[in-house]
Write an enzyme that holds these catalytic residues in place. Structure first.
Site, PDB file in Angstrom:
ATOM      1  N   LEU A  92      -7.325  -5.946 -19.270  1.00 34.73           N
ATOM      2  CA  LEU A  92      -6.156  -5.396 -17.846  1.00 34.73           C
ATOM      3  C   LEU A  92      -5.398  -4.733 -18.841  1.00 34.73           C
ATOM      4  O   LEU A  92      -4.766  -4.671 -19.749  1.00 34.73           O
ATOM      5  CB  LEU A  92      -5.983  -7.575 -17.913  1.00 34.73           C
ATOM      6  CG  LEU A  92      -4.597  -7.083 -17.301  1.00 34.73           C
ATOM      7  CD1 LEU A  92      -5.295  -7.002 -15.945  1.00 34.73           C
ATOM      8  CD2 LEU A  92      -4.188  -8.647 -16.745  1.00 34.73           C
TER       9      LEU A  92
ATOM     10  N   GLY B 263       0.932  -0.480  -0.496  1.00 33.91           N
ATOM     11  CA  GLY B 263       0.107  -0.629   0.139  1.00 33.91           C
ATOM     12  C   GLY B 263       0.865   1.521   0.000  1.00 33.91           C
ATOM     13  O   GLY B 263       0.446   2.266   0.112  1.00 33.91           O
ATOM     14  N   SER B 264       1.850   1.271  -0.858  1.00 32.28           N
ATOM     15  CA  SER B 264       3.588   2.363  -0.068  1.00 32.28           C
ATOM     16  C   SER B 264       2.166   3.471  -1.337  1.00 32.28           C
ATOM     17  O   SER B 264       2.238   5.025  -1.008  1.00 32.28           O
ATOM     18  CB  SER B 264       4.378   2.254  -0.857  1.00 32.28           C
ATOM     19  OG  SER B 264       4.175   1.816  -1.904  1.00 32.28           O
TER      20      SER B 264
ATOM     21  N   HIS C 220       0.239   1.513 -13.067  1.00 32.64           N
ATOM     22  CA  HIS C 220       0.814   0.157 -13.710  1.00 32.64           C
ATOM     23  C   HIS C 220       2.563   0.172 -14.073  1.00 32.64           C
ATOM     24  O   HIS C 220       2.997   0.946 -14.506  1.00 32.64           O
ATOM     25  CB  HIS C 220      -0.200  -1.158 -15.405  1.00 32.64           C
ATOM     26  CG  HIS C 220       0.794  -2.229 -15.943  1.00 32.64           C
ATOM     27  ND1 HIS C 220       0.552  -3.384 -15.272  1.00 32.64           N
ATOM     28  CD2 HIS C 220       1.741  -1.794 -16.221  1.00 32.64           C
ATOM     29  CE1 HIS C 220       0.712  -3.994 -15.849  1.00 32.64           C
ATOM     30  NE2 HIS C 220       1.866  -3.690 -16.486  1.00 32.64           N
TER      31      HIS C 220
ATOM     32  N   ARG D 212      -5.850  -8.252  -8.625  1.00 33.58           N
ATOM     33  CA  ARG D 212      -6.985  -8.505  -8.635  1.00 33.58           C
ATOM     34  C   ARG D 212      -8.390  -8.243 -10.044  1.00 33.58           C
ATOM     35  O   ARG D 212      -7.888  -7.583 -10.492  1.00 33.58           O
ATOM     36  CB  ARG D 212      -9.121  -9.284  -7.586  1.00 33.58           C
ATOM     37  CG  ARG D 212      -8.289  -9.867  -7.045  1.00 33.58           C
ATOM     38  CD  ARG D 212      -8.226 -10.295  -6.909  1.00 33.58           C
ATOM     39  NE  ARG D 212      -9.169 -11.244  -6.586  1.00 33.58           N
ATOM     40  CZ  ARG D 212      -8.847 -13.234  -7.276  1.00 33.58           C
ATOM     41  NH1 ARG D 212      -8.012 -13.628  -7.198  1.00 33.58           N
ATOM     42  NH2 ARG D 212     -10.032 -13.314  -7.722  1.00 33.58           N
ATOM     43  N   ILE D 213      -8.427  -9.068 -10.895  1.00 34.62           N
ATOM     44  CA  ILE D 213      -8.699  -9.638 -12.111  1.00 34.62           C
ATOM     45  C   ILE D 213     -10.412  -9.184 -11.921  1.00 34.62           C
ATOM     46  O   ILE D 213     -11.030  -9.429 -11.829  1.00 34.62           O
ATOM     47  CB  ILE D 213      -8.452 -10.330 -13.363  1.00 34.62           C
ATOM     48  CG1 ILE D 213      -7.035 -10.214 -13.796  1.00 34.62           C
ATOM     49  CG2 ILE D 213      -9.296 -10.344 -14.688  1.00 34.62           C
ATOM     50  CD1 ILE D 213      -6.985 -11.663 -14.617  1.00 34.62           C
ATOM     51  N   LEU D 214     -10.526  -7.521 -12.368  1.00 34.19           N
ATOM     52  CA  LEU D 214     -11.573  -7.437 -12.917  1.00 34.19           C
ATOM     53  C   LEU D 214     -12.813  -8.360 -13.977  1.00 34.19           C
ATOM     54  O   LEU D 214     -12.432  -7.908 -14.836  1.00 34.19           O
ATOM     55  CB  LEU D 214     -12.078  -5.716 -12.231  1.00 34.19           C
ATOM     56  CG  LEU D 214     -11.100  -5.215 -10.995  1.00 34.19           C
ATOM     57  CD1 LEU D 214     -10.544  -4.092 -11.174  1.00 34.19           C
ATOM     58  CD2 LEU D 214     -11.787  -5.818  -9.901  1.00 34.19           C
TER      59      LEU D 214
ATOM     60  N   ARG E 274     -15.462 -14.836  -9.831  1.00 33.44           N
ATOM     61  CA  ARG E 274     -15.242 -13.592  -9.743  1.00 33.44           C
ATOM     62  C   ARG E 274     -16.608 -12.471  -9.638  1.00 33.44           C
ATOM     63  O   ARG E 274     -16.427 -11.268  -9.217  1.00 33.44           O
ATOM     64  CB  ARG E 274     -13.889 -13.408 -11.491  1.00 33.44           C
ATOM     65  CG  ARG E 274     -12.958 -13.317 -11.444  1.00 33.44           C
ATOM     66  CD  ARG E 274     -12.806 -13.074 -12.965  1.00 33.44           C
ATOM     67  NE  ARG E 274     -11.435 -13.897 -12.232  1.00 33.44           N
ATOM     68  CZ  ARG E 274     -10.198 -13.556 -11.887  1.00 33.44           C
ATOM     69  NH1 ARG E 274     -10.019 -12.554 -11.234  1.00 33.44           N
ATOM     70  NH2 ARG E 274      -8.657 -14.270 -12.162  1.00 33.44           N
TER      71      ARG E 274
END
Ligand code: GRF
Length: 208
Positions: free
Chosen positions: A144, A12-13, A109, A91-93, A65
């Site tokens: 993605l 979580g940086s 990304h 996670r892939i949404l 999912r």
């Protein structure tokens, strides 16, 4: 006052950088919640210590999912976000989820998109002999690591670099670029036309 929900899966940086910038720069926005799909995500502690609501929606508890995304959406929408920020959310949404947050969901990304979508971007860039690597902030679509590019950061590859040294060098820039991109969104400074994002006052969207 805009409401922002941040999704994380681990350290979580980037979320931290956004929380700090929101406070120190007094954005007309608040971080309404930090939500993780992993119960042990380190970033949850930071958020809680900063008085931010936290929640966990553990993907392991769902058969599909679609079921996970539906519950995640329900929890997110409880905070009525204007913007959903993915910050190391692994996670892939589903298309239904991405459609629900279309034009109001950002991701970071660690590559210069459209190169190196997916995982292990720095290792793959090293294997390919790339001389520059970087990171991209983009609007999220069903595909993605695609979607209109809001900002990019570039760093050179130096002799002797490995995956760890590269990712550390890129991460420093991520921590500058992502808060800036979120701030632009909050301030209504981003215009998207034909898949291209333009800062309406012409601020540089390239970081180095
Ligand atoms: C960052 O490298 C980001 O680009 C990628 O995942 C990593 C998350 O790091 N999407 P952190 O959890 O923000 O520290």
């Amino acid at each position: 006052m805009k409401s922002i929900v941040i999704l994380i899966s681990g350290r979580g940086s980037n979320m931290e950088a956004i929380v700090r910038a929101c406070t120190t720069e007094a954005w007309p926005a608040r971080i309404a919640a930090v939500i993780s799909n992993r119960p042990g995500a380190a970033g949850l502690d930071f958020a809680a210590q900063h008085g931010i609501a936290t929640a966990v929606v553990d993907h392991k508890g769902f058969a599909s999912r679609e079921a996970f995304d539906a519950e995640l959406q329900r929890v997110i929408d409880g905070f009525s976000p204007d913007l959903l920020v993915l910050a190391g959310f692994m996670r892939i949404l589903t298309p239904a989820f991405t459609a629900h947050y279309a034009q109001r969901m950002l991701n970071i990304h660690p590559s210069l998109l459209p190169a190196f979508t997916g995982l292990h971007t720095h290792a793959r860039a090293l294997e390919m002999g790339c001389k520059f690597v970087g990171a991209t902030v983009h609007f999220v679509t069903a595909e993605l690591d695609h979607g209109a590019i809001v900002a990019q950061a570039v760093v050179p590859v130096i002799a002797g670099d490995d995956e760890a040294s590269l990712s550390a060098r890129v991460l420093k820039l991520e921590h500058r670029m992502y808060p800036q991109a979120v701030r632009w969104f909050v301030a209504g400074k981003l215009a998207v036309s034909e898949g291209v994002v333009r800062h309406i006052d012409g601020e540089a969207q390239a970081f180095s």
